[in-house]
Design a protein around this motif. Structure first.
Motif, PDB file in Angstrom:
ATOM      1  N   ARG A  40      11.996 -21.426  22.635  1.00  0.00           N
ATOM      2  CA  ARG A  40      12.399 -22.794  23.006  1.00  0.00           C
ATOM      3  C   ARG A  40      12.702 -23.641  21.773  1.00  0.00           C
ATOM      4  O   ARG A  40      13.629 -24.444  21.770  1.00  0.00           O
ATOM      5  CB  ARG A  40      11.305 -23.470  23.825  1.00  0.00           C
ATOM      6  CG  ARG A  40      10.911 -22.730  25.077  1.00  0.00           C
ATOM      7  CD  ARG A  40      11.698 -23.200  26.249  1.00  0.00           C
ATOM      8  NE  ARG A  40      11.380 -22.389  27.413  1.00  0.00           N
ATOM      9  CZ  ARG A  40      11.221 -22.878  28.604  1.00  0.00           C
ATOM     10  NH1 ARG A  40      11.355 -24.165  28.814  1.00  0.00           N
ATOM     11  NH2 ARG A  40      10.969 -22.079  29.616  1.00  0.00           N
ATOM     12  N   LYS A  41      11.907 -23.473  20.705  1.00  0.00           N
ATOM     13  CA  LYS A  41      12.151 -24.237  19.480  1.00  0.00           C
ATOM     14  C   LYS A  41      13.465 -23.841  18.828  1.00  0.00           C
ATOM     15  O   LYS A  41      14.136 -24.668  18.216  1.00  0.00           O
ATOM     16  CB  LYS A  41      11.001 -24.047  18.489  1.00  0.00           C
ATOM     17  CG  LYS A  41       9.772 -24.831  18.840  1.00  0.00           C
ATOM     18  CD  LYS A  41       8.696 -24.649  17.774  1.00  0.00           C
ATOM     19  CE  LYS A  41       7.512 -25.522  18.038  1.00  0.00           C
ATOM     20  NZ  LYS A  41       6.471 -25.343  16.998  1.00  0.00           N
ATOM     21  N   LEU A  44      16.462 -25.831  20.009  1.00  0.00           N
ATOM     22  CA  LEU A  44      16.469 -27.273  19.802  1.00  0.00           C
ATOM     23  C   LEU A  44      17.538 -27.632  18.781  1.00  0.00           C
ATOM     24  O   LEU A  44      17.774 -26.883  17.830  1.00  0.00           O
ATOM     25  CB  LEU A  44      15.112 -27.757  19.277  1.00  0.00           C
ATOM     26  CG  LEU A  44      13.958 -27.789  20.258  1.00  0.00           C
ATOM     27  CD1 LEU A  44      12.670 -28.155  19.500  1.00  0.00           C
ATOM     28  CD2 LEU A  44      14.195 -28.757  21.379  1.00  0.00           C
ATOM     29  N   GLU A  48      16.293 -32.404  15.966  1.00  0.00           N
ATOM     30  CA  GLU A  48      14.963 -32.399  16.571  1.00  0.00           C
ATOM     31  C   GLU A  48      14.015 -31.480  15.814  1.00  0.00           C
ATOM     32  O   GLU A  48      12.834 -31.784  15.652  1.00  0.00           O
ATOM     33  CB  GLU A  48      15.050 -31.982  18.035  1.00  0.00           C
ATOM     34  CG  GLU A  48      15.606 -33.064  18.930  1.00  0.00           C
ATOM     35  CD  GLU A  48      15.586 -32.654  20.391  1.00  0.00           C
ATOM     36  OE1 GLU A  48      14.574 -32.093  20.837  1.00  0.00           O
ATOM     37  OE2 GLU A  48      16.597 -32.895  21.068  1.00  0.00           O
ATOM     38  N   ARG A  49      14.530 -30.323  15.354  1.00  0.00           N
ATOM     39  CA  ARG A  49      13.675 -29.395  14.614  1.00  0.00           C
ATOM     40  C   ARG A  49      13.220 -29.989  13.289  1.00  0.00           C
ATOM     41  O   ARG A  49      12.139 -29.686  12.799  1.00  0.00           O
ATOM     42  CB  ARG A  49      14.407 -28.080  14.366  1.00  0.00           C
ATOM     43  CG  ARG A  49      14.493 -27.232  15.627  1.00  0.00           C
ATOM     44  CD  ARG A  49      15.052 -25.883  15.333  1.00  0.00           C
ATOM     45  NE  ARG A  49      16.500 -25.975  15.293  1.00  0.00           N
ATOM     46  CZ  ARG A  49      17.289 -25.099  14.702  1.00  0.00           C
ATOM     47  NH1 ARG A  49      16.788 -24.077  14.071  1.00  0.00           N
ATOM     48  NH2 ARG A  49      18.592 -25.247  14.729  1.00  0.00           N
TER      49      ARG A  49
END
Length: 79
Positions: A40-41, A44, A48-49
């Motif tokens: 999920r990361k 991104l 956002e990361r």
């Protein structure tokens, strides 16, 4: 905090993963959660990361003036 899940499908999936990985239930669940979080990361947006890093950089402010090469050399004991 303990994690209690009373769902037959989750138990069946956990047992299937345990048999495939030859691991314990705890390790199978932990690995599956880590894998899902990483997946999920990875999708991104970059903004956002990097949000936490950007916030830290803004808080730190610009670099102080000085001779950074000399300071780094001094820190590492280089001449």
């Amino acid at each position: 905090m303990p994690l209690y899940i009373k769902d037959p499908e989750v138990d069946r999936l956990a047992e299937e993963l345990i048999s495939l990985t030859k691991s314990s239930k705890v390790d199978a669940v932990k690995d599956a959660l880590k894998h899902e979080i990483a997946k999920r990361k990875a999708v991104l947006p970059v903004r956002e990361r990097l949000a936490k890093s950007l916030a830290m950089a803004r808080e730190a402010g610009p670099f102080a003036p000085g001779n950074h090469k000399r300071e780094t050399d001094d820190m590492w004991g280089d001449d």
